[in-house]
Design an enzyme around this catalytic site. Structure first.
Site, mmCIF file in Angstrom:
data_model
loop_
_atom_site.group_PDB
_atom_site.id
_atom_site.type_symbol
_atom_site.label_atom_id
_atom_site.label_comp_id
_atom_site.label_asym_id
_atom_site.label_seq_id
_atom_site.Cartn_x
_atom_site.Cartn_y
_atom_site.Cartn_z
ATOM 1 C CG ASP A 1 -9.451 2.476 -0.217
ATOM 2 O OD1 ASP A 1 -9.052 1.252 -0.203
ATOM 3 O OD2 ASP A 1 -8.625 3.236 0.525
ATOM 4 C CG ASP B 1 -2.215 0.742 1.005
ATOM 5 O OD1 ASP B 1 -2.473 1.424 0.224
ATOM 6 O OD2 ASP B 1 -3.082 0.599 1.881
HETATM 7 C C1 GLA Z 1 -5.751 1.846 2.487
HETATM 8 C C2 GLA Z 1 -6.259 0.827 1.687
HETATM 9 C C3 GLA Z 1 -7.266 -0.087 2.199
HETATM 10 C C4 GLA Z 1 -6.820 -0.500 3.638
HETATM 11 C C5 GLA Z 1 -6.216 0.644 4.369
HETATM 12 C C6 GLA Z 1 -5.530 0.152 5.800
HETATM 13 O O1 GLA Z 1 -6.716 2.908 2.388
HETATM 14 O O2 GLA Z 1 -6.582 1.092 0.304
HETATM 15 O O3 GLA Z 1 -7.628 -1.313 1.538
HETATM 16 O O4 GLA Z 1 -5.788 -1.360 3.415
HETATM 17 O O5 GLA Z 1 -5.249 1.304 3.490
HETATM 18 O O6 GLA Z 1 -4.882 1.355 6.406
#
Ligand code: GLA
Length: 725
Positions: free
Chosen positions: A546, A476
């Site tokens: 997300d 990420d």
């Molecule tokens: C980002 C990712 C999510 C999750 C969060 C965790 O927003 O896109 O899928 O993994 O971080 O903090």
């Protein structure tokens, strides 16, 4: 041979099976002659390229070329050569001189070299041929090499540019785009993918106008806001008809792409590293190579363009051994638990998910340091024993015992102020030359232009990845760059930092993906903030967004599919009301939307009702049965949510025997009209049978008459499966 040089006419012809790209040498300058459907037969430059001398157009060097560059379609326009349109290259010699590039030679060879330090397309000597055209500024001894690689069978040409400083002084590269193409017309629509966090890659179409129509990222990543892709569609082009010229960038940082219409209604299309806050000091003997642009021309609209990209990504961009393998169905604990989990809860989740057919559990954020919310611990990649007393290894073993695979989330490019790492190395933060450093999601960015930082990340992650049976890593990255400076880099090179960061990132990813070839990596940047070919080179799938709301996902996945294949898009079923939008949709529709990508779950299966579990079990079984068609077949978009109140897709297996049709009603009306879904890509005379709906029709009927649908209920969806009989 896919690349031919006609010495008499001074023309390079780059041919794929269906397309031609032609370049001419005119009085030592390179002119662009043609890009489009394949042409044959002999011609000279004058036969196909009109020229008129225009008032006010200056002539650069009468001794070399009596024409004005401003009136010609230039192949690689340099600033300072009497072409005031948007240039592809600008070099600052520090003494007021401008770049003066003359043609000095070419080579053609089978195969393609890997671009040093950057991800790039690859292929065998039978699959790809490369042309390098050398241009030289003889006064300063600067050599610029234009590289064209042609994947004949794929109908793809890639381009990149290499600058060699063969002189004796430092030169400053202020701008170096990877591709520029001039057209004699302006009757185009520019298509791009724009969005925001949780609303990525919506399709935008605008008519070109005089001046520059440009998209770019200045955020340090390719971004949620604008994807490094553009297409110029000749007016009237549709999903299935008309000329489309497109570019996609194999790069994950700041980019620029656009089309400039000039005063003669000519259009210049371009793509490259964003010259904004960029310059590169190139010392004598040094080389700078730009990232690669993938160019696809389609004579049958956007649909064909997308299928060319999809095949190309699967065959020649994603280098992971999983690029052509069926991918596992996973459950991710993020929306199920957020930071509130422990070993017991995770094992329960895994066991329940296993019962309905899930193959892997991915442990998301919150397992390390003292991380219970986003305010701390990035950088401290050691396990939080109060949550996981047996460590990652202990947890992974228990997951293995129930015959599931185990995956883990990391965000290695970032650092929290509240972390052990920050206490030790505040100087490792990007921006530490500034008086104030901004926080984004409570975090700072590590300075990947510093090799020491890169080595630290490689070491700490190598320890983690080899400490347990880890099959999957979700990588990420959750903020944009603001203070783009580095303590490690000399003051006069600070404008190199954004690009050096990306080179550092690619170095880390190169090392780790080579060292751990059995790990399947998933990219993520707050969802789809870095969904690009550069990341897909290392990580064959990306968390698309997300936003897990099924209806918003229709738009996101539809837009993303313009360039990127279904098997690159993570798509998970989550709970209702949806956590991001609060919307409620049926479990069937949520499953059908997730079936359009890399299917997974993002919910607490322990809390699901028996009815929901039964739907999920069936959906998972269906995905297992059908995933080869979705992941490796051809995709056709049948109806766009951007143009109507519904959305439809079709996937066809490469042998054309299995056809999947998905239809989603977004909003219905009272007494709705019939909509006919006209299938595509079928065998005209073959008979196709959908057993569940008892429809038996020929390919020609399915394509010409179509299947009639009545979209009678908001958010309702259906899936049809035709088999050739
Ligand atoms: C980002 C990712 C999510 C999750 C969060 C965790 O927003 O896109 O899928 O993994 O971080 O903090």
């Amino acid at each position: 041979m896919s690349i031919i040089y006609d010495d008499k006419e001074k023309i390079f012809l780059i041919n794929t099976i269906e397309t031609t790209y032609a370049i001419g040498i005119m009085g030592q300058y390179l002119v662009h002659l043609y890009w489009g459907k394949r042409i044959s037969g002999k011609f000279s430059i004058n036969d196909i390229m009109p020229y008129v001398s225009r008032p006010y157009a200056s002539i650069f060097r009468k001794d070399v070329n009596p024409y004005s560059n401003e009136c010609l379609p230039m192949e690689y326009p340099a600033f300072g050569s009497c072409d005031p349109r948007y240039p592809a290259i600008e070099i600052d010699y520090g003494d007021g001189n401008f770049l003066n590039l003359e043609y000095t030679g070419y080579i053609i060879y089978r195969g393609k070299h890997k671009i040093d330090s950057l991800p790039s397309s690859f292929g065998t000597e039978n699959e790809v041929t490369t042309l390098e055209i050398e241009l030289t500024d003889k006064t300063k001894n600067t050599q610029v090499v234009l590289m064209y690689s042609v994947f004949e069978e794929m109908n793809v040409i890639t381009r990149s540019v290499k600058i060699n400083n063969l002189g004796t002084e430092d030169i400053i590269v202020d701008k170096v785009l990877s591709a520029s193409v001039d057209f004699f017309e302006n009757d185009f629509q520019m298509i791009s993918l724009s969005g925001a966090w949780a609303r990525e890659r919506h399709i935008e179409k605008i008519d070109l106008h005089h001046g520059n129509t440009m998209i770019e990222s200045r955020r340090g990543a390719s971004s949620h806001q604008l994807n490094p892709f553009i297409a110029l569609a000749r007016k009237g082009a549709t999903e299935t008809y008309g000329d489309v010229f497109s570019m996609n960038f194999v790069y994950s940082g700041n980019f620029v792409a656009g089309a400039e219409v000039d005063h003669y209604q000519m259009t210049r299309m371009y793509m490259g590293i964003n010259p904004f806050n960029f310059s590169w000091k190139l010392s004598p003997g040094k080389v700078f190579q730009s990232p690669e642009v993938i160019m696809v021309y389609s004579d049958e609209g956007l649909g064909k363009m997308s299928r060319v990209y999809h095949d190309f990504f699967r065959e020649h961009i994603c280098k992971s051994k999983y690029s052509k393998k069926v991918r596992p169905i996973l459950i991710n604990n993020w929306e199920a638990t957020y930071y509130d989990f422990n070993e017991e809860k995770l094992i329960k989740l895994a066991k329940k998910a296993k019962e309905i057919g899930v193959e892997m559990i991915v442990l998301d954020d919150g397992w390390f340091g003292e991380r219970n919310d986003p305010s701390s611990s990035l950088g401290d990649w050691y396990v939080n024993k109060s949550k996981l007393p047996n460590g990652i290894d202990g947890l992974a073993k228990k997951i293995d015992e129930i015959d599931m695979k185990f995956g883990i989330w990391v965000e290695p490019e970032m650092i929290s102020e509240k972390s052990v790492l920050f206490g030790k190395h505040p100087d490792w933060v990007m921006g530490s030359c500034s008086e104030y450093i901004s926080e984004g999601r409570n975090q700072y960015i590590l300075d990947l232009s510093n090799p020491e930082v890169c080595e630290y990340i490689i070491d700490v992650l190598s320890d983690l990845f080899s400490s347990a049976k880890i099959s999957y890593v979700k990588w990420d990255m959750n903020r944009s760059m603001n203070e783009v400076n580095s303590r490690y880099i000399d003051n006069d090179r600070q404008k190199e930092v954004a690009h050096r960061y990306i080179l550092g990132l690619y170095y880390i990813l190169d090392t780790l993906t080579e060292r751990f070839p059995n790990i399947l990596f998933e990219g993520c940047a707050g969802g789809g903030g870095r969904f690009d070919a550069g990341m897909l080179y290392y990580m064959p799938q990306i968390w698309t967004s997300d936003c897990t709301d099924a209806i918003e996902r229709l738009y996101i996945q539809y837009g993303t599919s313009l360039v990127y294949p279904a098997l690159s898009m993570g798509a998970h079923v989550s709970v209702v009301p949806n956590h991001q939008l609060g919307r409620t949709t049926s479990i069937e529709t949520r499953i059908n939307v997730a079936l359009l990508g890399q299917f997974g779950l993002e919910l607490d299966v322990e809390k699901c009702s028996d009815e929901e579990l039964s739907h999920l079990r069936k959906g998972i079984a269906k995905y297992k049965e059908l995933r080869e068609i979705i992941q490796f077949g051809d995709m056709y978009r049948l109806c766009s949510p951007f143009d109507s109140n519904s959305a439809s897709w079709e996937f066809i297996s490469k042998d054309k025997k299995d056809i999947l049709v998905f239809n989603f009603c977004i909003f219905t009306n009272a007494n709705p009209k019939f909509s006919f879904l006209h299938l595509q890509g079928l065998e005209e005379d073959a008979i196709y049978y959908d057993e569940e709906h008892n429809i038996k029709l020929s390919g020609s009927v399915l394509m010409r008459n179509g299947i009639s649908l009545l979209n009678t209920e908001d958010y309702k969806s259906e899936m049809l499966h035709f088999k050739m009989i």
